[in-house]
Design an enzyme around this catalytic site. Structure first.
Site, short mmCIF file in Angstrom:
data_model
loop_
_atom_site.label_atom_id
_atom_site.label_comp_id
_atom_site.label_asym_id
_atom_site.label_seq_id
_atom_site.Cartn_x
_atom_site.Cartn_y
_atom_site.Cartn_z
N GLY B 10 83.67 88.85 43.57
CA GLY B 10 83.02 88.06 44.60
C GLY B 10 81.52 88.28 44.62
O GLY B 10 81.05 89.42 44.61
N ALA B 11 80.76 87.18 44.67
CA ALA B 11 79.30 87.27 44.72
C ALA B 11 78.78 86.74 46.04
O ALA B 11 77.76 86.06 46.12
CB ALA B 11 78.68 86.54 43.54
N LYS B 38 83.92 82.80 41.49
CA LYS B 38 84.51 81.49 41.25
C LYS B 38 83.46 80.48 40.79
O LYS B 38 83.69 79.68 39.91
CB LYS B 38 85.11 81.05 42.59
CG LYS B 38 85.97 79.84 42.55
CD LYS B 38 86.58 79.64 43.93
CE LYS B 38 87.51 78.47 43.95
NZ LYS B 38 88.25 78.38 45.22
N GLU B 170 76.43 77.44 66.73
CA GLU B 170 75.39 77.07 65.76
C GLU B 170 75.65 75.67 65.19
O GLU B 170 74.72 74.91 64.96
CB GLU B 170 75.34 78.11 64.63
CG GLU B 170 74.80 79.47 65.11
CD GLU B 170 74.19 80.31 63.99
OE1 GLU B 170 74.78 80.33 62.90
OE2 GLU B 170 73.14 80.93 64.22
N GLN B 318 75.15 90.67 57.95
CA GLN B 318 74.37 91.89 58.12
C GLN B 318 75.18 93.13 57.73
O GLN B 318 74.74 93.97 56.95
CB GLN B 318 73.93 92.00 59.60
CG GLN B 318 72.98 93.11 59.89
CD GLN B 318 72.51 93.09 61.36
OE1 GLN B 318 71.57 93.76 61.70
NE2 GLN B 318 73.17 92.32 62.22
#
Lengths: 404, 404
Positions: B10-11, B38, B170, B318
């Site tokens: 995972g990036a 992916k 948001e 975060q």
């Protein structure tokens, strides 16, 4: 003495040209002029294939009616025509009624599906600004959806255009330019997308010069368009279309089907009881409906026979705008009760069919044009239409100057 | 001697921060590092509400993984993880397999629908770039469709957001800015469009400072957002949602429903057999999965308890990024077999919740912020994330500088 009241229905090419010519010809005291249009804008119908493909924003292909009419002479009513009562010289609108002394019917075209099953339900058609931008947004949505599915369905990305006439060819030309942009936008390999143009006639652009047609087809195939010529659409379904060539029936799955193969005049022509063929009235030499000396019909609702070949002139913007000029002249003659009405005779300068923004074919003043010279000429034609409708200012605002 | 092989899955925030810190810490000869993702890009998950609303283009919220990794030290494999076999120290990919000595699982979050009927079928959720731009294109298409229907259905234009947590708030903030643009684009009166935010809890932004919450709700209501607080979504249908408040059941028809009320860790966590709660693993002090000394878990798949209040830290960017830093340090210790691993302790600098591009609320270094100062701080936070991932160059390319 009461001024005669001229009511013009529709602000397309025919209606708007009638209006702007009439407001030049007649003084404020000579007639009351009312222009009725569904929207507060005029749009360039001949540019809608670009809006549909997403290569031109819809705001570039429309302008406010208020910007080209002389408000001291013309009253603009934004409303939708519901019916025309010629016996009572009245027009029924969605939100009111209008009486007239002279009527100009310029209500434009509608899509003609020839009774092909499922076309009305499942195919898009290029009818107006609303439908054109819906086609654009539909394709965007389909392309955005593709990568979200657990099992990718390549057929979603197939775009079928029904008809390789003028509109169909111009549309696939734009799509061939648009598809690579869509692929980039939504991370889709270009080779996953098919653009298929289906035509029942034995050739593309039936009636056009064969050398030009061959050029067009070759160029479009080079850009990835597949042609299925001599192939009839038998049915349109939720999943695509069913076609037949000779006795071979085939299903083509497609996420987008756009019907661009047939137009007819407004259904209001039939409703009003005018003698007509598919919503088109064979007008008298002065552009009046037979038996109605006070009703002119211009644009796609009118039918004018080209005596030389004994066939109707095609329903084009060029003819509609020239009809508007003649109609305005003849109305001025009738209002003033002096002079002679003019017999309408189209002056066909030529035809240019675009193959995307950078290529085209055409015959202009009897000369064949290909490639960039034809493409240049197409933009000249488009800008000329703007000039006739709203003068140089409109050309500067909405004109096409991406010549190279 | 064979170099130990570190595989990072995972990036996202956690995986990418682990990678970029690891490539700084370890020399080429010390370890083989493989990053699997992916897509060939990383995206800013915390910006996806803007992509979904259509206020930020998706290309602005993603960058190529290749642009931030050191290719001499990290091998990038673009593939999808199918399963993790911890007993065999192997990862199964869609197109291959990888063995590892150390594994970092950073597979992110998925939408959690809590079994509410119809949500999976009929509601959108903000999962990634693909789903976010699908939401944008869906709304465009719905708005483009409205004026094409013979009888206009105003309910098509209603947008329901499920959840008034961080993401929900948001999102409605962006929608409140986007809707007037959509109305202009598609010739729709603004008053026809409803933005409805439904929240089951007795207040919006549960757990946030009440003064800030009141400010947020008031500002959003002023921009046309309707809140239905203390109202649970019972079912989502093709036509909208069914909600209940106390014993009152109501149907809200809507053309768009976006579920923004729940996330969970990747389903691969369960599939791999880690002990977990909704796809999240309660990691040891060094961020390792219990019982697996060679498997680190960072980001939204990890669960770290805030001892002060005995509740888990929220799954935020975060925390994920800080975990990546600690994870890289600890991996270096293990690879070298010297030094002491670091206990993970989040350093929460604050939280800022945007209310559209021009307004926000937040608590930063213990200080309450409203309006433009909070909005400024939000952009600072966003730019800082970019800086930590790819340095000043990435901030210049993708950063947010529309401060006023």
């Amino acid at each position: 003495m009461r001024k005669p009241k001229i009511v013009i229905l529709g602000a397309g090419y025919g209606g708007l040209m009638t209006t702007v010519n009439l407001q030049k010809k007649l003084g404020v005291s000579e007639a009351e002029i009312v222009l009725v249009n569904k929207n507060d804008y005029h749009y360039e119908t001949t540019w809608l294939h670009e809006v549909s493909a997403g290569t031109l924003h819809h705001d570039r292909s429309r302008f406010k009616v208020a910007d080209v009419i002389d408000k001291s002479k013309v009253k603009f009513v934004q409303d939708t025509v519901v019916d025309i009562k010629t016996a009572e010289k009245r027009v029924i609108l969605e939100n009111g009624e209008l009486e007239y002394d002279y009527l100009v019917v310029a209500l434009g075209y509608e899509s003609e599906t020839f009774g092909i099953k499922g076309l009305k339900e499942y195919a898009f058609s290029i009818a107006n600004i609303n439908s054109a931008r819906q086609i654009r947004e539909h394709m965007d949505y389909i392309f955005a959806t593709y990568n979200n599915e657990p099992v990718k369905r390549d057929e979603l990305l197939t775009i079928v255009v029904g008809g390789a006439g003028f509109t169909g060819i111009e549309l696939v030309g734009e799509l061939a330019n648009r598809v690579p942009q869509l692929c980039k936008e939504f991370d889709i390999p270009r080779e996953k997308v098919r653009i298929i143009c289906v035509e029942a006639a034995p050739m593309a652009l039936p009636g056009f010069d064969p050398e030009l047609v061959e050029y067009a087809v070759t160029q479009l195939e080079r850009k990835g368009v597949e042609f299925k010529i001599g192939t009839a659409i038998k049915e349109c379904t939720e999943d695509g279309i069913i076609v037949a060539k000779d006795d071979q029936v085939e299903e083509i799955k497609a996420g987008t089907v756009i019907w661009a193969a047939g137009v007819r005049g407004s259904h209001l022509i039939e409703k009003a009881g005018f003698e007509n063929m598919r919503g088109r009235v064979k007008v008298d030499p002065y552009l009046r409906a037979p038996g109605h000396d006070d009703v002119f019909i211009v644009g796609d609702c009118s039918l004018v026979i080209n005596e030389e070949i004994n066939r109707p002139y095609p329903p084009t913007a060029q003819v509609a705008m020239q009809e508007g000029v003649t109609c305005a002249k003849n109305l001025a003659v009738l209002v003033r009760g002096q002079g002679e009405m003019e017999v309408f005779k189209p002056d066909l300068k030529g035809t240019v069919c675009s193959l995307g923004h950078d290529d085209a074919i055409g015959i202009v003043f009897g000369r064949k044009l290909f490639g960039s010279s034809a493409s240049f000429m197409k933009k000249v034609v488009d800008n000329r239409a703007l000039f006739l409708q709203g003068g140089a200012g409109l050309v500067m605002k909405k004109g096409k100057f991406n010549f190279f």
